[in-house]
Design a protein around this motif. Structure first.
Motif, short mmCIF file in Angstrom:
data_model
loop_
_atom_site.label_atom_id
_atom_site.label_comp_id
_atom_site.label_asym_id
_atom_site.label_seq_id
_atom_site.Cartn_x
_atom_site.Cartn_y
_atom_site.Cartn_z
N PRO A 1 13.79 42.62 -89.24
CA PRO A 1 14.82 43.28 -88.42
C PRO A 1 14.99 42.51 -87.11
O PRO A 1 14.03 41.92 -86.60
CB PRO A 1 14.24 44.67 -88.17
N PHE A 2 16.20 42.49 -86.57
CA PHE A 2 16.48 41.72 -85.37
C PHE A 2 15.53 42.05 -84.22
O PHE A 2 15.10 41.17 -83.47
CB PHE A 2 17.93 41.96 -84.91
N ASP A 3 15.17 43.33 -84.09
CA ASP A 3 14.35 43.75 -82.94
C ASP A 3 12.88 43.31 -83.07
O ASP A 3 12.11 43.42 -82.12
CB ASP A 3 14.43 45.26 -82.75
N LEU A 4 12.50 42.78 -84.25
CA LEU A 4 11.12 42.33 -84.45
C LEU A 4 10.99 40.81 -84.47
O LEU A 4 9.89 40.27 -84.67
CB LEU A 4 10.55 42.89 -85.77
N LEU A 5 12.11 40.10 -84.25
CA LEU A 5 12.07 38.64 -84.30
C LEU A 5 11.13 38.05 -83.24
O LEU A 5 10.39 37.10 -83.51
CB LEU A 5 13.48 38.07 -84.11
N LYS B 1 13.35 28.11 -89.93
CA LYS B 1 14.79 28.31 -90.03
C LYS B 1 15.09 29.80 -90.06
O LYS B 1 14.31 30.59 -90.60
CB LYS B 1 15.33 27.63 -91.29
N GLN B 2 16.24 30.14 -89.50
CA GLN B 2 16.63 31.55 -89.44
C GLN B 2 18.02 31.73 -90.01
O GLN B 2 18.95 30.99 -89.67
CB GLN B 2 16.57 32.05 -87.99
N ASP B 3 18.19 32.72 -90.89
CA ASP B 3 19.47 32.97 -91.54
C ASP B 3 19.85 34.44 -91.35
O ASP B 3 19.13 35.33 -91.79
CB ASP B 3 19.35 32.63 -93.04
N TYR B 4 20.99 34.64 -90.68
CA TYR B 4 21.45 36.01 -90.45
C TYR B 4 22.29 36.53 -91.61
O TYR B 4 22.57 37.73 -91.70
CB TYR B 4 22.26 36.08 -89.15
N ASP B 5 22.72 35.64 -92.48
CA ASP B 5 23.60 36.04 -93.58
C ASP B 5 22.77 36.48 -94.78
O ASP B 5 22.68 35.81 -95.80
CB ASP B 5 24.51 34.87 -93.96
N THR B 6 22.11 37.62 -94.67
CA THR B 6 21.24 38.12 -95.74
C THR B 6 21.90 39.20 -96.58
O THR B 6 21.35 39.60 -97.62
CB THR B 6 19.95 38.70 -95.13
N GLY B 7 23.06 39.68 -96.13
CA GLY B 7 23.71 40.77 -96.86
C GLY B 7 23.15 42.13 -96.49
O GLY B 7 23.52 43.15 -97.07
N LYS B 8 22.22 42.14 -95.53
CA LYS B 8 21.61 43.40 -95.09
C LYS B 8 21.84 43.55 -93.58
O LYS B 8 21.56 42.64 -92.81
CB LYS B 8 20.12 43.41 -95.39
N ASP B 9 22.36 44.69 -93.19
CA ASP B 9 22.66 44.92 -91.78
C ASP B 9 21.39 44.88 -90.93
O ASP B 9 20.38 45.51 -91.26
CB ASP B 9 23.33 46.29 -91.59
N GLY B 10 21.47 44.11 -89.84
CA GLY B 10 20.35 44.07 -88.89
C GLY B 10 19.13 43.33 -89.39
O GLY B 10 18.06 43.43 -88.78
#
Length: 256
Positions: A194-198, A214-223
């Motif tokens: 989750p974004f808040d645990l990065l 590497k970090q990928d935000y396009d996971t198909g899952k919100d947040g």
């Protein structure tokens, strides 16, 4: 002194083999690129080896840190053993092309990469040069290494037993004097965060000296973000436990 660093992989090339070279074990397919280089010499060579495509045992292995040379004169023949680190067949061929001397009587060699190995008598009686060199490598416990033994004939024949002792002996001495290092394999891992645990995740990754983050935000899952990285094979479980212990929610790890 042993040092740890990351192993690298290279692409294997397979050109066409000349038809006149013989196989030692017909039920094994021997890589043709070795035959091409062997044919470049002026004499007929016998190439033997295990045709396993394995790139080496997973985990950690000991190899030589740098190129090392050992020289000895035996009954007026000069034998020069040259050992160096390799990663696969392609780098072995490159190493051979760098150190072989076309003016020498023989350029015999062997290499070992995990379960894969090759050896070449380069005109010496079958089994008297390449095989003893390979045996010396196995006995040394060193992996991902090639040893080339160059012989300048001095006019006195050594006989079958003498050749085995000469080639195996100089190869053993060369490896005995070589500085070695420990190489640890890196394993790829990934975790959905989750974004808040990065921030917590990246803080936990630091002590494990991970690579290729590497970090990928396009996971198909919100947040949710997917973070991938590579870590030493023997640290993967410890890293996973440390991250889970310091995060307020259960995280799913992926290992390849």
């Amino acid at each position: 002194m042993r040092v740890a660093f990351t192993e690298q992989m290279l692409t294997v090339i397979t050109p066409v083999a000349p038809s006149y070279l013989r196989y030692q074990k017909p039920h094994h397919r021997i890589s043709t690129s070795l035959f091409v280089l062997a044919a470049a010499g002026a004499k007929r060579a016998m190439v033997t080896g295990n045709s396993s495509s394995s790139s080496g045992n997973a985990g950690a292995y000991t190899t030589v840190k740098e190129r090392v040379t050992f020289e000895r004169e035996i009954k007026k023949s000069k034998f020069i053993a040259i050992a160096g680190p390799i990663s696969d067949e392609r780098s072995a061929l490159s190493f051979l092309s760098q150190v072989r001397d076309p003016r020498a009587t023989h350029n015999c060699w062997a290499y070992k990469v995990g379960d894969q190995y090759r050896s070449n008598d380069d005109g010496e009686p079958s089994g008297t040069a390449g095989k003893p060199i390979h045996s010396a490598i196995v006995s040394s416990g060193i992996d991902r290494v090639m040893v080339v033994v160059i012989r300048y004939f001095g006019g006195i024949k050594l006989g079958t037993g003498g050749l085995v002792r000469a080639y195996g002996g100089v190869a053993s001495e060369c490896l005995r004097n070589a500085p070695t290092c420990l190489v640890k394999s890196k394993v790829p891992m990934g975790v959905e965060v989750p974004f808040d645990l990065l921030g917590i995740l990246y803080h936990q990754l630091q002590p494990f000296q991970v690579e290729d983050i590497k970090q990928d935000y396009d996971t198909g899952k919100d947040g949710i973000s997917m973070v991938t990285f590579k870590v030493d094979f023997d640290q993967a479980e410890k890293l996973e436990e440390a991250v889970k212990a310091n995060c307020s929610r259960e995280l799913e790890f992926f290992k390849h």
